[in-house]
Design a protein around this motif. Structure first.
Motif, PDB file in Angstrom:
ATOM      1  N   GLU A 142       0.828  -1.213   0.000  1.00 15.55           N
ATOM      2  CA  GLU A 142       0.000   0.000   0.000  1.00 15.55           C
ATOM      3  C   GLU A 142       0.858   1.257   0.000  1.00 15.55           C
ATOM      4  N   GLU A 143       1.931   1.257   0.789  1.00 19.83           N
ATOM      5  CA  GLU A 143       2.809   2.429   0.864  1.00 19.83           C
ATOM      6  C   GLU A 143       3.411   2.749  -0.504  1.00 19.83           C
ATOM      7  N   SER A 144       3.712   1.714  -1.267  1.00 16.52           N
ATOM      8  CA  SER A 144       4.295   1.923  -2.592  1.00 16.52           C
ATOM      9  C   SER A 144       3.278   2.505  -3.562  1.00 16.52           C
ATOM     10  N   ILE A 145       2.016   2.130  -3.407  1.00 14.95           N
ATOM     11  CA  ILE A 145       0.961   2.693  -4.257  1.00 14.95           C
ATOM     12  C   ILE A 145       0.846   4.190  -4.005  1.00 14.95           C
ATOM     13  N   VAL A 146       0.822   4.576  -2.740  1.00 18.48           N
ATOM     14  CA  VAL A 146       0.727   6.000  -2.382  1.00 18.48           C
ATOM     15  C   VAL A 146       1.964   6.744  -2.874  1.00 18.48           C
ATOM     16  N   GLN A 147       3.139   6.161  -2.683  1.00 21.14           N
ATOM     17  CA  GLN A 147       4.378   6.790  -3.153  1.00 21.14           C
ATOM     18  C   GLN A 147       4.361   6.958  -4.675  1.00 21.14           C
ATOM     19  N   ALA A 148       3.878   5.957  -5.367  1.00 17.97           N
ATOM     20  CA  ALA A 148       3.802   6.043  -6.832  1.00 17.97           C
ATOM     21  C   ALA A 148       2.846   7.145  -7.267  1.00 17.97           C
ATOM     22  N   MET A 149       1.683   7.226  -6.624  1.00 14.73           N
ATOM     23  CA  MET A 149       0.729   8.293  -6.946  1.00 14.73           C
ATOM     24  C   MET A 149       1.374   9.658  -6.769  1.00 14.73           C
ATOM     25  N   ARG A 150       2.049   9.825  -5.660  1.00 13.15           N
ATOM     26  CA  ARG A 150       2.663  11.119  -5.366  1.00 13.15           C
ATOM     27  C   ARG A 150       3.788  11.450  -6.352  1.00 13.15           C
ATOM     28  N   GLN A 151       4.635  10.476  -6.664  1.00 13.72           N
ATOM     29  CA  GLN A 151       5.731  10.731  -7.600  1.00 13.72           C
ATOM     30  C   GLN A 151       5.217  11.073  -8.989  1.00 13.72           C
ATOM     31  N   VAL A 152       4.167  10.396  -9.431  1.00 14.51           N
ATOM     32  CA  VAL A 152       3.585  10.710 -10.743  1.00 14.51           C
ATOM     33  C   VAL A 152       3.054  12.140 -10.727  1.00 14.51           C
ATOM     34  N   TRP A 153       2.420  12.552  -9.628  1.00 18.39           N
ATOM     35  CA  TRP A 153       1.942  13.920  -9.515  1.00 18.39           C
ATOM     36  C   TRP A 153       3.107  14.906  -9.515  1.00 18.39           C
ATOM     37  N   GLU A 154       4.120  14.646  -8.699  1.00 18.63           N
ATOM     38  CA  GLU A 154       5.228  15.583  -8.556  1.00 18.63           C
ATOM     39  C   GLU A 154       6.034  15.738  -9.838  1.00 18.63           C
ATOM     40  N   VAL A 155       6.239  14.657 -10.562  1.00 18.77           N
ATOM     41  CA  VAL A 155       7.095  14.698 -11.747  1.00 18.77           C
ATOM     42  C   VAL A 155       6.310  15.017 -13.020  1.00 18.77           C
ATOM     43  N   MET A 156       5.161  14.373 -13.193  1.00 16.73           N
ATOM     44  CA  MET A 156       4.418  14.506 -14.449  1.00 16.73           C
ATOM     45  C   MET A 156       3.203  15.415 -14.346  1.00 16.73           C
ATOM     46  N   LYS A 157       2.852  15.806 -13.121  1.00 20.20           N
ATOM     47  CA  LYS A 157       1.668  16.635 -12.861  1.00 20.20           C
ATOM     48  C   LYS A 157       0.394  15.940 -13.332  1.00 20.20           C
ATOM     49  N   LEU A 158       0.348  14.620 -13.127  1.00 15.63           N
ATOM     50  CA  LEU A 158      -0.834  13.820 -13.436  1.00 15.63           C
ATOM     51  C   LEU A 158      -1.346  13.179 -12.157  1.00 15.63           C
ATOM     52  N   LEU A 159      -2.640  13.300 -11.935  1.00 13.69           N
ATOM     53  CA  LEU A 159      -3.247  12.604 -10.804  1.00 13.69           C
ATOM     54  C   LEU A 159      -3.781  11.276 -11.314  1.00 13.69           C
ATOM     55  N   VAL A 160      -3.301  10.206 -10.739  1.00 10.63           N
ATOM     56  CA  VAL A 160      -3.810   8.884 -11.086  1.00 10.63           C
ATOM     57  C   VAL A 160      -4.408   8.269  -9.834  1.00 10.63           C
ATOM     58  N   GLU A 161      -5.478   7.534 -10.027  1.00 11.72           N
ATOM     59  CA  GLU A 161      -6.110   6.872  -8.892  1.00 11.72           C
ATOM     60  C   GLU A 161      -5.223   5.721  -8.418  1.00 11.72           C
ATOM     61  N   PRO A 162      -5.429   5.252  -7.201  1.00 13.17           N
ATOM     62  CA  PRO A 162      -4.583   4.176  -6.676  1.00 13.17           C
ATOM     63  C   PRO A 162      -4.511   2.952  -7.588  1.00 13.17           C
ATOM     64  N   SER A 163      -5.638   2.549  -8.152  1.00 16.30           N
ATOM     65  CA  SER A 163      -5.638   1.377  -9.037  1.00 16.30           C
ATOM     66  C   SER A 163      -4.776   1.604 -10.273  1.00 16.30           C
ATOM     67  N   GLY A 164      -4.720   2.838 -10.732  1.00 20.99           N
ATOM     68  CA  GLY A 164      -3.921   3.160 -11.901  1.00 20.99           C
ATOM     69  C   GLY A 164      -2.449   3.339 -11.594  1.00 20.99           C
ATOM     70  N   ALA A 165      -2.118   3.476 -10.319  1.00 18.44           N
ATOM     71  CA  ALA A 165      -0.722   3.707  -9.922  1.00 18.44           C
ATOM     72  C   ALA A 165       0.015   2.420  -9.568  1.00 18.44           C
ATOM     73  N   VAL A 166      -0.698   1.292  -9.493  1.00 16.20           N
ATOM     74  CA  VAL A 166      -0.028   0.052  -9.067  1.00 16.20           C
ATOM     75  C   VAL A 166       1.093  -0.359 -10.012  1.00 16.20           C
ATOM     76  N   SER A 167       0.959  -0.083 -11.293  1.00 14.70           N
ATOM     77  CA  SER A 167       2.016  -0.472 -12.239  1.00 14.70           C
ATOM     78  C   SER A 167       3.314   0.276 -11.941  1.00 14.70           C
ATOM     79  N   TYR A 168       3.207   1.566 -11.657  1.00 11.49           N
ATOM     80  CA  TYR A 168       4.412   2.310 -11.313  1.00 11.49           C
ATOM     81  C   TYR A 168       4.918   1.922  -9.920  1.00 11.49           C
ATOM     82  N   ALA A 169       4.024   1.553  -9.029  1.00  9.73           N
ATOM     83  CA  ALA A 169       4.427   1.107  -7.693  1.00  9.73           C
ATOM     84  C   ALA A 169       5.354  -0.107  -7.784  1.00  9.73           C
ATOM     85  N   ALA A 170       5.142  -0.962  -8.769  1.00 17.59           N
ATOM     86  CA  ALA A 170       6.030  -2.119  -8.959  1.00 17.59           C
ATOM     87  C   ALA A 170       7.437  -1.671  -9.340  1.00 17.59           C
TER      88      ALA A 170
END
Length: 132
Positions: free
Chosen positions: A74-102
């Protein structure tokens, strides 16, 4: 996952397709390893779009075309969501962030490989972002 696998393998048959699930909702990973559907009885994850169980038709394609399914914390999902926002300025839902969390977790070997990541969904409440 099944649709992405069908489209990917149609374009490039040698491509490796790796699915990602939250560890608390890992029915597809367990089902792939078992070779039969193992229903998700009590999913526990922030990724509410991944709480449902597999259907027969999608699972048949997963068995046929998916090389592996890894799980993430779960922590990696949240971290992935935040990094995608910080770097790409895209908000992705948790389900959509699991791929980057890996990728964040290093869940699979990818050194020197070209990687495609599917980021999907902006279905979230801005007043309830998990890092506020």
């Amino acid at each position: 996952l099944s649709g992405i696998a069908v489209a990917s393998k149609d374009i490039k048959p040698a491509i490796r397709v790796i699915g990602v699930e939250p560890a608390g909702a890992d029915d597809a990973a367990r089902s792939l390893k078992a070779g039969q559907i193992i229903p998700m009885l009590e999913p526990r994850t922030i990724a509410d779009g991944l709480k449902t169980s597999l259907g027969q038709r999608p699972f048949a394609e997963i068995l046929r075309l998916v090389d592996d399914i890894v799980t993430v914390r779960e922590e990696s999902i949240v971290q992935a969501m935040r990094q995608v926002w910080e770097v790409m300025k895209l908000l992705v839902e948790p389900s959509g962030a699991v791929s980057y969390a890996a990728v964040v977790e290093g869940s699979f070997k990818a050194s020197g490989a070209n990687i495609g990541i599917i980021l999907s969904g902006g279905n979230l409440d801005l007043n309830r972002l998990p890092w506020q």
